[in-house]
Design an enzyme around this catalytic site. Structure first.
Site, PDB file in Angstrom:
ATOM      1  N   SER A 156     -11.141  28.394   4.046  1.00 59.56           N
ATOM      2  CA  SER A 156     -10.922  26.985   3.724  1.00 59.56           C
ATOM      3  C   SER A 156     -11.745  26.098   4.646  1.00 59.56           C
ATOM      4  O   SER A 156     -11.599  26.149   5.875  1.00 59.56           O
ATOM      5  CB  SER A 156      -9.440  26.639   3.885  1.00 59.56           C
ATOM      6  OG  SER A 156      -9.299  25.226   3.883  1.00 59.56           O
ATOM      7  N   HIS A 215     -13.221  28.110  -0.153  1.00 61.16           N
ATOM      8  CA  HIS A 215     -12.018  27.396  -0.593  1.00 61.16           C
ATOM      9  C   HIS A 215     -12.141  25.919  -0.224  1.00 61.16           C
ATOM     10  O   HIS A 215     -12.273  25.563   0.953  1.00 61.16           O
ATOM     11  CB  HIS A 215     -10.790  28.017   0.079  1.00 61.16           C
ATOM     12  CG  HIS A 215      -9.487  27.513  -0.444  1.00 61.16           C
ATOM     13  ND1 HIS A 215      -8.913  27.969  -1.616  1.00 61.16           N
ATOM     14  CD2 HIS A 215      -8.620  26.594   0.046  1.00 61.16           C
ATOM     15  CE1 HIS A 215      -7.758  27.357  -1.814  1.00 61.16           C
ATOM     16  NE2 HIS A 215      -7.557  26.503  -0.829  1.00 61.16           N
ATOM     17  N   ASP A 241     -10.330  22.369  -0.309  1.00 60.58           N
ATOM     18  CA  ASP A 241      -9.029  21.708  -0.460  1.00 60.58           C
ATOM     19  C   ASP A 241      -9.220  20.237  -0.770  1.00 60.58           C
ATOM     20  O   ASP A 241      -9.699  19.472   0.069  1.00 60.58           O
ATOM     21  CB  ASP A 241      -8.217  21.871   0.833  1.00 60.58           C
ATOM     22  CG  ASP A 241      -7.649  23.265   0.970  1.00 60.58           C
ATOM     23  OD1 ASP A 241      -6.998  23.731   0.015  1.00 60.58           O
ATOM     24  OD2 ASP A 241      -7.867  23.902   2.022  1.00 60.58           O
ATOM     25  N   MET A 292      -7.432  16.813  -1.560  1.00 61.03           N
ATOM     26  CA  MET A 292      -6.121  16.151  -1.406  1.00 61.03           C
ATOM     27  C   MET A 292      -6.272  14.657  -1.660  1.00 61.03           C
ATOM     28  O   MET A 292      -7.273  14.060  -1.275  1.00 61.03           O
ATOM     29  CB  MET A 292      -5.603  16.375   0.018  1.00 61.03           C
ATOM     30  CG  MET A 292      -5.538  17.842   0.409  1.00 61.03           C
ATOM     31  SD  MET A 292      -4.818  18.040   2.031  1.00 61.03           S
ATOM     32  CE  MET A 292      -4.985  19.819   2.250  1.00 61.03           C
ATOM     33  N   HIS A 324      -9.294  23.904  -4.874  1.00 57.72           N
ATOM     34  CA  HIS A 324      -7.841  23.781  -4.923  1.00 57.72           C
ATOM     35  C   HIS A 324      -7.495  22.298  -5.017  1.00 57.72           C
ATOM     36  O   HIS A 324      -7.580  21.567  -4.025  1.00 57.72           O
ATOM     37  CB  HIS A 324      -7.263  24.426  -3.642  1.00 57.72           C
ATOM     38  CG  HIS A 324      -5.779  24.318  -3.518  1.00 57.72           C
ATOM     39  ND1 HIS A 324      -5.111  24.605  -2.341  1.00 57.72           N
ATOM     40  CD2 HIS A 324      -4.822  23.965  -4.414  1.00 57.72           C
ATOM     41  CE1 HIS A 324      -3.818  24.434  -2.523  1.00 57.72           C
ATOM     42  NE2 HIS A 324      -3.612  24.049  -3.759  1.00 57.72           N
ATOM     43  N   MET A 369      -5.194  19.351  -5.118  1.00 54.30           N
ATOM     44  CA  MET A 369      -3.845  18.851  -4.793  1.00 54.30           C
ATOM     45  C   MET A 369      -3.846  17.368  -5.123  1.00 54.30           C
ATOM     46  O   MET A 369      -3.763  16.505  -4.244  1.00 54.30           O
ATOM     47  CB  MET A 369      -3.547  19.120  -3.303  1.00 54.30           C
ATOM     48  CG  MET A 369      -3.294  20.589  -3.023  1.00 54.30           C
ATOM     49  SD  MET A 369      -3.492  21.014  -1.283  1.00 54.30           S
ATOM     50  CE  MET A 369      -5.250  21.364  -1.241  1.00 54.30           C
ATOM     51  N   MET A 424       1.325  29.275  -2.572  1.00 52.24           N
ATOM     52  CA  MET A 424       1.326  28.495  -1.326  1.00 52.24           C
ATOM     53  C   MET A 424       2.359  29.091  -0.366  1.00 52.24           C
ATOM     54  O   MET A 424       3.543  29.187  -0.696  1.00 52.24           O
ATOM     55  CB  MET A 424       1.680  27.027  -1.604  1.00 52.24           C
ATOM     56  CG  MET A 424       0.650  26.243  -2.392  1.00 52.24           C
ATOM     57  SD  MET A 424      -1.037  26.321  -1.766  1.00 52.24           S
ATOM     58  CE  MET A 424      -0.842  25.662  -0.103  1.00 52.24           C
ATOM     59  N   GLY A 451      -0.938  20.293   2.248  1.00 55.96           N
ATOM     60  CA  GLY A 451      -1.255  19.021   2.902  1.00 55.96           C
ATOM     61  C   GLY A 451      -2.063  19.197   4.179  1.00 55.96           C
ATOM     62  O   GLY A 451      -2.952  18.410   4.453  1.00 55.96           O
ATOM     63  N   PHE A 452      -1.744  20.238   4.928  1.00 59.60           N
ATOM     64  CA  PHE A 452      -2.403  20.385   6.231  1.00 59.60           C
ATOM     65  C   PHE A 452      -2.704  21.851   6.538  1.00 59.60           C
ATOM     66  O   PHE A 452      -1.943  22.740   6.146  1.00 59.60           O
ATOM     67  CB  PHE A 452      -1.514  19.810   7.339  1.00 59.60           C
ATOM     68  CG  PHE A 452      -1.208  18.352   7.125  1.00 59.60           C
ATOM     69  CD1 PHE A 452      -2.094  17.371   7.545  1.00 59.60           C
ATOM     70  CD2 PHE A 452      -0.054  17.967   6.455  1.00 59.60           C
ATOM     71  CE1 PHE A 452      -1.841  16.030   7.307  1.00 59.60           C
ATOM     72  CE2 PHE A 452       0.213  16.621   6.209  1.00 59.60           C
ATOM     73  CZ  PHE A 452      -0.677  15.649   6.643  1.00 59.60           C
ATOM     74  N   GLY A 453      -3.785  22.052   7.298  1.00 61.52           N
ATOM     75  CA  GLY A 453      -4.073  23.383   7.817  1.00 61.52           C
ATOM     76  C   GLY A 453      -3.214  23.640   9.047  1.00 61.52           C
ATOM     77  O   GLY A 453      -2.530  22.735   9.545  1.00 61.52           O
ATOM     78  N   GLY A 454      -3.230  24.861   9.512  1.00 62.59           N
ATOM     79  CA  GLY A 454      -2.587  25.184  10.783  1.00 62.59           C
ATOM     80  C   GLY A 454      -1.071  25.261  10.766  1.00 62.59           C
ATOM     81  O   GLY A 454      -0.428  25.220  11.816  1.00 62.59           O
ATOM     82  N   ASP A 498      -2.303  31.152   0.236  1.00 62.90           N
ATOM     83  CA  ASP A 498      -2.884  30.015   0.949  1.00 62.90           C
ATOM     84  C   ASP A 498      -1.874  29.414   1.931  1.00 62.90           C
ATOM     85  O   ASP A 498      -0.843  28.884   1.512  1.00 62.90           O
ATOM     86  CB  ASP A 498      -3.302  28.966  -0.093  1.00 62.90           C
ATOM     87  CG  ASP A 498      -4.084  27.813   0.500  1.00 62.90           C
ATOM     88  OD1 ASP A 498      -4.361  27.826   1.707  1.00 62.90           O
ATOM     89  OD2 ASP A 498      -4.423  26.888  -0.271  1.00 62.90           O
ATOM     90  N   GLY A 499      -2.200  29.511   3.219  1.00 58.27           N
ATOM     91  CA  GLY A 499      -1.398  28.839   4.238  1.00 58.27           C
ATOM     92  C   GLY A 499      -0.828  29.778   5.280  1.00 58.27           C
ATOM     93  O   GLY A 499      -0.100  30.715   4.952  1.00 58.27           O
ATOM     94  N   GLY A 500      -1.214  29.547   6.529  1.00 59.08           N
ATOM     95  CA  GLY A 500      -0.630  30.319   7.630  1.00 59.08           C
ATOM     96  C   GLY A 500      -1.046  31.778   7.668  1.00 59.08           C
ATOM     97  O   GLY A 500      -0.334  32.612   8.233  1.00 59.08           O
ATOM     98  N   GLY A 516      -8.048  29.106   6.866  1.00 60.09           N
ATOM     99  CA  GLY A 516      -8.776  28.057   7.561  1.00 60.09           C
ATOM    100  C   GLY A 516      -8.759  28.305   9.059  1.00 60.09           C
ATOM    101  O   GLY A 516      -9.764  28.693   9.663  1.00 60.09           O
TER     102      GLY A 516
HETATM  103  C1  DX5 Z   1      -3.048  23.501   2.751  1.00 52.33           C
HETATM  104  C2  DX5 Z   1      -4.355  24.042   2.233  1.00 52.33           C
HETATM  105  C3  DX5 Z   1      -4.805  25.305   2.866  1.00 52.33           C
HETATM  106  C4  DX5 Z   1      -5.009  25.256   4.337  1.00 52.33           C
HETATM  107  C5  DX5 Z   1      -5.068  26.626   4.920  1.00 52.33           C
HETATM  108  O1  DX5 Z   1      -2.657  22.447   1.959  1.00 52.33           O
HETATM  109  O2  DX5 Z   1      -4.247  24.275   0.854  1.00 52.33           O
HETATM  110  O3  DX5 Z   1      -5.959  25.802   2.224  1.00 52.33           O
HETATM  111  O4  DX5 Z   1      -6.138  24.548   4.692  1.00 52.33           O
HETATM  112  O5  DX5 Z   1      -5.208  26.493   6.282  1.00 52.33           O
HETATM  113  P1  DX5 Z   1      -4.612  27.510   7.348  1.00 52.33           P
HETATM  114  O6  DX5 Z   1      -5.293  28.820   7.110  1.00 52.33           O
HETATM  115  O7  DX5 Z   1      -4.965  26.861   8.618  1.00 52.33           O
HETATM  116  O8  DX5 Z   1      -3.124  27.584   7.113  1.00 52.33           O
HETATM  117 ZN    ZN Z   2      -5.838  25.375  -0.327  1.00 52.50          ZN
END
Ligand code: DX5
Ligand code: ZN
Length: 219
Positions: free
Chosen positions: A9, A34, A36, A38, A67, A69, A138, A143-146, A176-178, A198
């Site tokens: 991502s 990927h 994102d 938003m 992706h 959103m 998901m 909404g956010f990475g990390g 996707d996520g974490g 990401g």
């Molecule tokens: C969250 C995004 C993800 C996110 C993944 O809304 O869709 O793609 O950036 O990031 P990490 O790998 O940091 O969880």
């Molecule tokens: Zn994503």
């Protein structure tokens, strides 16, 4: 052993040099990119739109795994298709008619993905499973990475994998996520084919993209 793909991502990339980071991802063994998108409405964060995606298209031959959103999503599909998306994934909550949006994406010869939030159940899209190329699970609230991986989505992956086998369907399961070097293994074991990452890809091992992508694929 099945082949696992990694879709890094670019949310965790350096936004002042996205083109360079995308090139580096391609050289480091990424299978797709990927992206994102938003809108600050469907999710509480705002990122990039079609003009930026279009400007990035020339930096790589890898597929753009876009992706979306955004809500409403249907009327913007053409813009993302024209900008160079290869896979277009949307959330079922963001359209009035899921099947119409799927078919609309197909008219542009793009692959179709549907994304399920942690609280969205498989039954929301069960009728459409034979019409899509990809289900994006998901494992955080978008909404956010990390963010931290939500463990309970593992059961959803297992259920989806079971339905796929029983009905002999061909869609891929993407998560996707974490995703880190531990949660990737749990997800793959449950039935995932494609890992979005990401933070892990860009930040682990001092940002050694090649190493991080390689470890994620190890299973
Ligand atoms: C969250 C995004 C993800 C996110 C993944 O809304 O869709 O793609 O950036 O990031 P990490 O790998 O940091 O969880
Ligand atoms: Zn994503």
């Amino acid at each position: 052993m099945k082949k696992i793909q990694v879709s890094p991502s670019i949310l965790s990339a350096d936004f002042s040099k996205l083109g360079d980071d995308i090139k580096r991802l391609e050289q480091s063994g990424a299978d797709m990119i990927h992206v994102d998108v938003m809108d600050g409405h469907f999710v509480p964060n705002l990122t990039i739109g079609p003009p930026v995606i279009k400007s990035l298209r020339k930096y790589t031959k890898l597929p753009f795994d876009v992706h979306l959103m955004i809500d409403p999503v249907h009327k913007y599909i053409k813009d993302y298709s024209d900008a160079g998306a290869d896979i277009i994934t949307f959330h079922p909550e963001a359209t009035k008619n899921i099947l119409e949006t799927i078919n609309h994406i197909k008219t542009f010869n793009k692959k179709v993905g549907i994304s399920l939030n942690p609280d969205t159940e498989i039954k929301t899209i069960e009728q459409q499973l034979n019409s899509v190329d990809l289900i994006l699970i998901m494992s955080v609230y978008p909404g956010f990475g990390g963010q931290k991986f939500i463990n309970r989505v593992i059961q959803k992956i297992r259920d989806l994998d079971k339905i796929r086998n029983q009905k002999k369907l061909n869609f891929k399961i993407e998560i996707d996520g974490g995703i880190n070097f531990e949660t990737s293994k749990i997800a793959i074991e449950a039935g995932v084919d494609i890992l979005v990452s990401g933070t892990t890809v860009f930040k682990e091992n001092n940002g050694d993209l090649e190493k991080n992508i390689k470890i994620l694929k190890q299973f």
